[in-house]
Write an enzyme that holds these catalytic residues in place. Structure first.
Site, PDB file in Angstrom:
ATOM      1  N   HIS A 168       0.861  -1.181   0.000  1.00  0.00           N
ATOM      2  CA  HIS A 168       0.000   0.000   0.000  1.00  0.00           C
ATOM      3  C   HIS A 168       0.901   1.235   0.000  1.00  0.00           C
ATOM      4  O   HIS A 168       1.940   1.240   0.667  1.00  0.00           O
ATOM      5  CB  HIS A 168      -0.854   0.071   1.286  1.00  0.00           C
ATOM      6  CG  HIS A 168      -2.122  -0.712   1.243  1.00  0.00           C
ATOM      7  ND1 HIS A 168      -2.628  -1.363   2.353  1.00  0.00           N
ATOM      8  CD2 HIS A 168      -3.020  -0.933   0.249  1.00  0.00           C
ATOM      9  CE1 HIS A 168      -3.776  -1.954   2.046  1.00  0.00           C
ATOM     10  NE2 HIS A 168      -4.036  -1.712   0.769  1.00  0.00           N
ATOM     11  N   CYS A 264      -2.340   3.079   8.982  1.00  0.00           N
ATOM     12  CA  CYS A 264      -3.358   2.134   8.509  1.00  0.00           C
ATOM     13  C   CYS A 264      -4.552   2.071   9.443  1.00  0.00           C
ATOM     14  O   CYS A 264      -5.660   1.737   9.038  1.00  0.00           O
ATOM     15  CB  CYS A 264      -2.793   0.723   8.413  1.00  0.00           C
ATOM     16  SG  CYS A 264      -1.365   0.570   7.373  1.00  0.00           S
TER      17      CYS A 264
HETATM   18  N1  ARG Z   1      -4.018  -6.918   6.514  1.00  0.00           N
HETATM   19  C1  ARG Z   1      -4.384  -5.706   5.888  1.00  0.00           C
HETATM   20  C2  ARG Z   1      -4.298  -5.879   4.389  1.00  0.00           C
HETATM   21  O1  ARG Z   1      -3.433  -6.533   3.928  1.00  0.00           O
HETATM   22  C3  ARG Z   1      -3.509  -4.581   6.329  1.00  0.00           C
HETATM   23  C4  ARG Z   1      -3.935  -3.268   5.776  1.00  0.00           C
HETATM   24  C5  ARG Z   1      -3.015  -2.171   6.108  1.00  0.00           C
HETATM   25  N2  ARG Z   1      -3.562  -0.940   5.712  1.00  0.00           N
HETATM   26  C6  ARG Z   1      -2.899   0.040   5.108  1.00  0.00           C
HETATM   27  N3  ARG Z   1      -3.505   1.141   4.854  1.00  0.00           N
HETATM   28  N4  ARG Z   1      -1.674  -0.116   4.692  1.00  0.00           N
HETATM   29  O2  ARG Z   1      -5.121  -5.384   3.665  1.00  0.00           O
END
Ligand code: ARG
Length: 701
Positions: A168, A264
């Site tokens: 991300h 996050c």
């Molecule tokens: N386990 C989640 C996923 O893989 C973690 C999300 C983390 N969020 C972020 N905005 N980076 O989607």
């Protein structure tokens, strides 16, 4: 306490690592402690409450990642673009987040169903509020970015993520107050790094190293001059405080196990808009493919090419041929963050056989050559495949097909003519094809009839087994005989190794047998051949006994000297000075040869062409119309030849070094065959096989 900022969070009642959708989750299933997670989350919540108003959305059983509210959507002003999760594991969160936004009175925008976008996890507003940085590559599709630009009325800059750990944008990129940027450059491709550097002045960029990056230092919540994060190194904290930021560390290790940290776990739901309407640079084109698309793996290759080149795609339609011999067609929409990237991708797709549909006309675009020997900037670079260009609605075939050339279009008495031309040959006033519209290349149908030859092109296998060498030799012997009997043309490029490995007598047999119609090499092969003919040694080694001969290291210079005295190889043969060998047979059998010089040449022989442009032209002339080219242990001359050779000419590359074979045979055309073996052995097998086939000569010599 500045409470004008509102942040959305979701308590971790139901948080757990339940599945694996990013590398951080690997090995962590059910390994996080709910109590510790609760405690860490609470601490973050308490800290943030001092800096912002924190809103809460109800956690839902069965949706463990809902704690990561950054992925709920992206807010700007009173609009939210709702996330479309890439992984089914998270798609069930969408309706809960949607409900929350609707209840709060936001205008909710929803992307088409199959267009993934993961909210503020992948889209971050510059804190000066002027533009939106949007990530793609793992979770969000590039094609979602134009929607953001349109709905939120903001300039979108697309950044390509290339490291799976930073899947991300918010895991490696954090715009800060006053135009600063905290980021991990290695998470982005080169183009994205350039874009960042172009838009953010050096003194505002705060790059972090890998250690900080994997501690999620970039996954920070920034409110005014406060930065809240999991952990930062001392140098990073110093760098931040030097720029007037107060860093608050709060451990979030339980959430790192799911691939998330401070940022996050939050979503800014107040994002004031102070933005002038802007466009995006994102480009789209539609390309069309036709042929045995599935059998040949063409579609896969094309789609991989698009993604590897930094673009994204949407398959608009795909019509599958029903019978084995029916062809399929596909139309694919290609998107890329800007014009140079899309042109680069399209060029590669054209090489794969795609036809780019342009909006205005179907014709190729032309530009005039403004300086001799220099092409217009975005000239189309040719490939080895037969190519046609569309002019005034007519497809015309390009002459002199070869790779790495420009296509020059000239008006002749016979009408318009298109021809591959090397840069150095371009003349002012000529028109050259630019861009990629109105060009089509014909790949060979790799699906049906060529399956049989495919067995011989075992580059994938790397090293060839003995049985395979035999199979290839059988095939090549068959080809050589057919080519000779039908008046075709077979050309050899050979390195001196042919002589050292005892291949000379066999190559001579082939020449005498009328199988070879041109010989290409350098100074060395001729020198060693002549040394052997005159003195029985090759670079001073006795070829019969395999030992070096006293004073033998001078032999090759003596050989050169002898030929220089005669004036040329042909004259040496005529004068009876050169009585045998490969070069002798060439002269005797009227097989034209070209020896291209190089910086390391001794002598050289009078025949060696030291003007390299001339040597290239000689090579090109000798391979014109060739049906088969045998490349025997010379990487340099073989690559030179490969560059001039159009698809459809069978190339057989023999070398003991698998890397050379791979390099040469891997032209993406099925006609090339690689054989990893000793070239002397190969030639002797080949002669044996031809003897078997034709009964022409009893075992050579
Ligand atoms: N386990 C989640 C996923 O893989 C973690 C999300 C983390 N969020 C972020 N905005 N980076 O989607």
């Amino acid at each position: 306490m500045a409470q004008s900022v509102r942040i959305l969070m979701c308590a971790p009642q139901h948080y757990d690592v339940d599945y694996v959708i990013n590398p951080w989750m690997e090995g962590n299933i059910h390994r996080s402690s709910r109590d510790r997670a609760q405690e860490q989350w609470q601490q973050l919540y308490e800290i943030l409450k001092h800096h912002a108003t924190v809103e809460l959305v109800e956690p839902q059983l069965g949706w463990p990642d809902m704690v990561f509210t950054a992925n709920a959507g992206l807010v700007l002003g009173d609009t939210v673009v709702l996330s479309r999760f890439f992984h089914p594991e998270r798609q069930g969160e969408e309706p809960y987040f949607e409900q929350w936004f609707a209840d709060q009175g936001y205008t909710v925008q929803k992307l088409p169903k199959s267009l993934p976008f993961e909210g503020a996890g992948d889209a971050l507003l510059d804190r000066t509020g002027e533009l939106l940085w949007a990530g793609y590559g793992f979770r969000t599709e590039l094609d979602a970015h134009p929607y953001l630009a349109q709905w939120l009325d903001v300039e979108v800059l697309s950044l390509r993520l290339i490291d799976r750990r930073f899947y991300h944008l918010d895991t490696c990129f954090c715009p800060l107050t006053d135009g600063y940027l905290l980021y991990y450059p290695a998470a982005f491709d080169t183009y994205s790094n350039h874009l960042i550097e172009r838009r953010i002045p050096a003194e505002k960029r705060i790059p972090v190293d890998e250690v900080d990056a994997v501690n999620f230092a970039c996954n920070a919540v920034n409110v005014n001059r406060t930065i809240v994060l999991n952990q930062a190194s001392d140098p990073l904290k110093t760098a931040l405080s030097a720029r007037g930021f107060a860093v608050i560390e709060t451990p979030l290790t339980e959430f790192l196990k799911a691939g998330g940290a401070a940022k996050c776990l939050t979503l800014r739901v107040t994002e004031p808009r102070q933005i002038s309407p802007q466009a995006t640079a994102i480009q789209h084109r539609v390309v069309r493919f036709e042929g045995h698309l599935l059998d040949s793996g063409l579609v896969n290759r094309a789609l991989d090419t698009i993604v590897a080149g930094g673009g994204s795609f949407q398959v608009l339609n795909f019509t599958l041929g029903e019978q084995r011999q029916d062809i399929s067609t596909a139309e694919v929409k290609v998107s890329a963050p800007d014009i140079t990237i899309i042109e680069d991708i399209l060029g590669q797709l054209v090489d794969l056989g795609a036809v780019v549909k342009s909006d205005d006309t179907a014709d190729a675009h032309l530009a005039a050559v403004a300086q001799n020997g220099v092409a217009p900037d975005d000239f189309y670079v040719t490939a080895i495949y037969p190519t046609e260009i569309s002019i005034n609605g007519q497809w015309i075939a390009v002459q002199g097909q070869r790779m790495d050339a420009a296509i020059a279009v000239t008006q002749t008495a016979r009408g318009l003519e298109a021809r591959c031309k090397l840069l150095r040959d371009l003349q002012m006033g000529e028109s050259v094809v630019i861009g990629s519209a109105g060009i089509r290349t014909k790949r060979h149908d790799t699906s049906l009839k060529q399956r049989s030859t495919e067995e011989f092109s075992f580059m994938g296998a790397g090293v060839s087994s003995e049985r395979r060498v035999e199979l290839v030799v059988e095939q090549i012997a068959w080809d050589l005989r057919r080519i000779r009997d039908q008046g075709g043309k077979a050309v050899v490029t050979a390195g001196p190794v042919v002589i050292h490995t005892g291949g000379s007598e066999h190559l001579q047999t082939l020449i005498r047998g009328g199988y070879i119609h041109g010989l290409l090499g350098g100074n060395a092969i001729a020198v060693h051949d002549i040394e052997q003919a005159l003195m029985g040694t090759s670079l001073g080694m006795d070829m019969q006994r395999g030992v070096s001969v006293h004073g033998g290291h001078r032999h090759h210079l003596k050989a050169i000297n002898t030929i220089r005295r005669c004036g040329s190889i042909a004259q040496a043969v005529e004068q009876g000075v050169l009585p045998s060998g490969v070069m002798y047979e060439c002269v005797k059998n009227n097989v034209p040869f070209s020896l291209a010089g190089s910086i390391r040449d001794d002598g050289p022989l009078p025949d060696t062409q030291m003007d390299l442009l001339q040597a290239q032209a000689d090579y090109a002339r000798l391979i014109e119309g060739a049906d088969l080219i045998l490349m025997l242990s010379t990487m340099l001359h073989s690559i030179g030849v490969g560059n001039m050779t159009p698809a459809g000419v069978k190339m057989v590359c023999v070398d003991i070094n698998p890397a050379v074979v791979t390099k040469l045979s891997d032209r993406g055309s099925l006609e090339s065959i690689g054989v990893v073996t000793d070239v002397g052995l190969f030639l002797s097998l080949l002669v044996d096989q031809l003897t078997k086939l034709t009964g022409e000569y009893a075992r050579a010599n």
